[in-house]
Write a protein that holds these residues in place. Structure first.
Motif, mmCIF file in Angstrom:
data_model
loop_
_atom_site.group_PDB
_atom_site.id
_atom_site.type_symbol
_atom_site.label_atom_id
_atom_site.label_comp_id
_atom_site.label_asym_id
_atom_site.label_seq_id
_atom_site.Cartn_x
_atom_site.Cartn_y
_atom_site.Cartn_z
ATOM 1 N N THR A 217 2.774 1.650 -3.315
ATOM 2 C CA THR A 217 1.879 2.109 -4.378
ATOM 3 C C THR A 217 1.605 3.597 -4.245
ATOM 4 O O THR A 217 1.673 4.349 -5.236
ATOM 5 C CB THR A 217 0.556 1.321 -4.333
ATOM 6 O OG1 THR A 217 0.828 -0.068 -4.538
ATOM 7 C CG2 THR A 217 -0.406 1.802 -5.400
ATOM 8 N N GLU A 218 1.315 4.055 -3.015
ATOM 9 C CA GLU A 218 1.069 5.481 -2.799
ATOM 10 C C GLU A 218 2.294 6.313 -3.163
ATOM 11 O O GLU A 218 2.174 7.393 -3.752
ATOM 12 C CB GLU A 218 0.687 5.729 -1.336
ATOM 13 C CG GLU A 218 -0.656 5.158 -0.925
ATOM 14 C CD GLU A 218 -1.834 5.952 -1.484
ATOM 15 O OE1 GLU A 218 -1.604 6.955 -2.192
ATOM 16 O OE2 GLU A 218 -2.984 5.573 -1.217
ATOM 17 N N SER A 219 3.480 5.807 -2.836
ATOM 18 C CA SER A 219 4.712 6.531 -3.132
ATOM 19 C C SER A 219 4.924 6.689 -4.640
ATOM 20 O O SER A 219 5.283 7.776 -5.119
ATOM 21 C CB SER A 219 5.900 5.784 -2.505
ATOM 22 O OG SER A 219 7.136 6.365 -2.868
ATOM 23 N N PHE B 182 -7.715 2.113 -3.890
ATOM 24 C CA PHE B 182 -6.973 3.147 -4.625
ATOM 25 C C PHE B 182 -7.811 3.876 -5.669
ATOM 26 O O PHE B 182 -7.370 4.891 -6.203
ATOM 27 C CB PHE B 182 -5.754 2.524 -5.316
ATOM 28 C CG PHE B 182 -4.726 1.978 -4.370
ATOM 29 C CD1 PHE B 182 -3.879 2.831 -3.682
ATOM 30 C CD2 PHE B 182 -4.610 0.620 -4.152
ATOM 31 C CE1 PHE B 182 -2.926 2.334 -2.805
ATOM 32 C CE2 PHE B 182 -3.664 0.108 -3.283
ATOM 33 C CZ PHE B 182 -2.821 0.968 -2.605
ATOM 34 N N ARG C 245 0.836 -1.217 0.000
ATOM 35 C CA ARG C 245 0.000 0.000 0.000
ATOM 36 C C ARG C 245 0.863 1.255 0.000
ATOM 37 O O ARG C 245 0.632 2.185 -0.770
ATOM 38 C CB ARG C 245 -0.918 0.026 1.229
ATOM 39 C CG ARG C 245 -2.035 -0.962 1.221
ATOM 40 C CD ARG C 245 -3.103 -0.588 2.250
ATOM 41 N NE ARG C 245 -2.575 -0.322 3.582
ATOM 42 C CZ ARG C 245 -2.424 -1.235 4.536
ATOM 43 N NH1 ARG C 245 -2.732 -2.501 4.276
ATOM 44 N NH2 ARG C 245 -1.955 -0.913 5.733
ATOM 45 N N ARG C 246 1.863 1.256 0.894
ATOM 46 C CA ARG C 246 2.713 2.452 0.999
ATOM 47 C C ARG C 246 3.575 2.638 -0.246
ATOM 48 O O ARG C 246 3.797 3.765 -0.704
ATOM 49 C CB ARG C 246 3.604 2.342 2.242
ATOM 50 C CG ARG C 246 4.460 3.564 2.489
ATOM 51 C CD ARG C 246 3.607 4.768 2.854
ATOM 52 N NE ARG C 246 4.397 5.998 2.857
ATOM 53 C CZ ARG C 246 4.566 6.804 1.811
ATOM 54 N NH1 ARG C 246 3.962 6.519 0.652
ATOM 55 N NH2 ARG C 246 5.301 7.884 1.909
#
Length: 300
Positions: free
Chosen positions: A17-19, A41, A14-15
């Motif tokens: 992908t967000e980055s 997302f 998750r982190r």
């Protein structure tokens, strides 16, 4: 760039992908539950199942980050659970590479998950580099076969392959710390067993930065220990976490109780590995959270 990520709805995924999204990259998530991924997302990602080969070939994939795998510590290691752990890592990785090959994808780099369990349950105090000795057993066998499966991407896809041997990940919103905090906040935390076992850990932000570091440095390949350079014993970890929370931590967890409750998987808590990120340090990676105090302050 266009990234394909498996395990993108997990704690690390998750982190990551967000980055990547924050930096304007395109992300395709391969998930057993594509609907859940889309709910998480939204339209910012393209979420597909591994069987959907037509969508897998719809865009050129520049890099793959393979983080899929069933949680290793949440259930006893029965024969059926061991098979599930193997299938979710080894078989899935093999299938992923085969699907990419069939779809005509030739990514430049294939970063694949692994764990410090590669070294097996270690009793010694000497730091372990990526070439350190191993102790045979389920942990080592699982990680070794997982890495072997990932290395096939070099031959079949022509990709540069990096295997990330991750330690205990600390960060907000999940991971090992989320399971420990309730007891510690109540003042009910304490050492596990004799507390002498080593804990090799990494902050979630460093884990994400390490993966991106490996993606971006095209001269790097092989195995990398994704752990802080300052591993600690379980006793030191317990004191540091209790101090961070300003709580006492006197409730030692007996080794015999853990062995009774968890069986063979209790070795994850009762033994450890003193791991050092030799390859990353030599490659020039600089840790944002090299020491435990700053990492726990950030994560709690």
């Amino acid at each position: 760039m266009h990234y394909l990520i498996t395990g993108g709805t997990g704690f690390i995924g998750r982190r990551l992908t967000e980055s990547l999204l924050a930096d304007g990259h395109e992300v395709m998530l391969v998930s057993r539950d594509a609907e859940r991924a889309m709910l998480q997302f939204g339209s910012r990602v393209n979420a597909i199942s591994l069987s959907d080969v037509s969508l897998l070939s719809s865009v050129k994939i520049d890099a793959v980050i393979n983080l899929a795998g069933a949680p290793i510590a949440d259930k006893r290691w029965t024969d059926s659970r061991k098979l599930e752990l193997k299938n979710s890592r080894i078989d899935f990785t093999q299938d992923l590479i085969q699907r990419l090959y069939e779809a005509g994808q030739r990514p430049e780099v294939f970063v694949s998950g692994s764990a410090i369990g590669y070294y097996g349950p270690q009793e010694g105090n000497a730091p372990l580099s990526e070439n350190g000795p191993v102790e045979e057993g389920f942990q080592h066998s699982l990680c070794q076969q997982w890495e072997d499966a990932a290395m096939v991407a070099e031959k079949d896809l022509g990709a540069r392959v990096c295997c990330v041997r991750t330690g205990v990940v600390f960060g907000k919103g999940g991971g090992a710390l989320s399971k420990m905090l309730p007891a510690f906040k109540l003042g009910l935390g304490g050492p596990i067993g004799n507390g002498a076992q080593w804990m090799s850990w990494v902050h979630l932000e460093d884990e994400v930065n390490i993966i991106r570091f490996l993606l971006e440095h095209d001269q790097l390949s092989g195995a990398f220990n994704a752990t802080s350079p300052e591993a600690v014993t379980n006793s030191t970890f317990t004191r540091t976490l209790a101090s961070t929370l300003r709580r006492p931590a006197f409730f030692r967890v007996p080794a015999s109780l853990l062995r009774w409750a968890m069986g063979e998987s209790s070795e994850l808590l009762l033994s450890g590995q003193h791991v050092y990120p030799t390859a990353l340090v030599e490659a020039g990676y600089v840790f944002k959270f090299p020491d435990l105090q700053s990492a726990l302050t950030s994560a709690t």
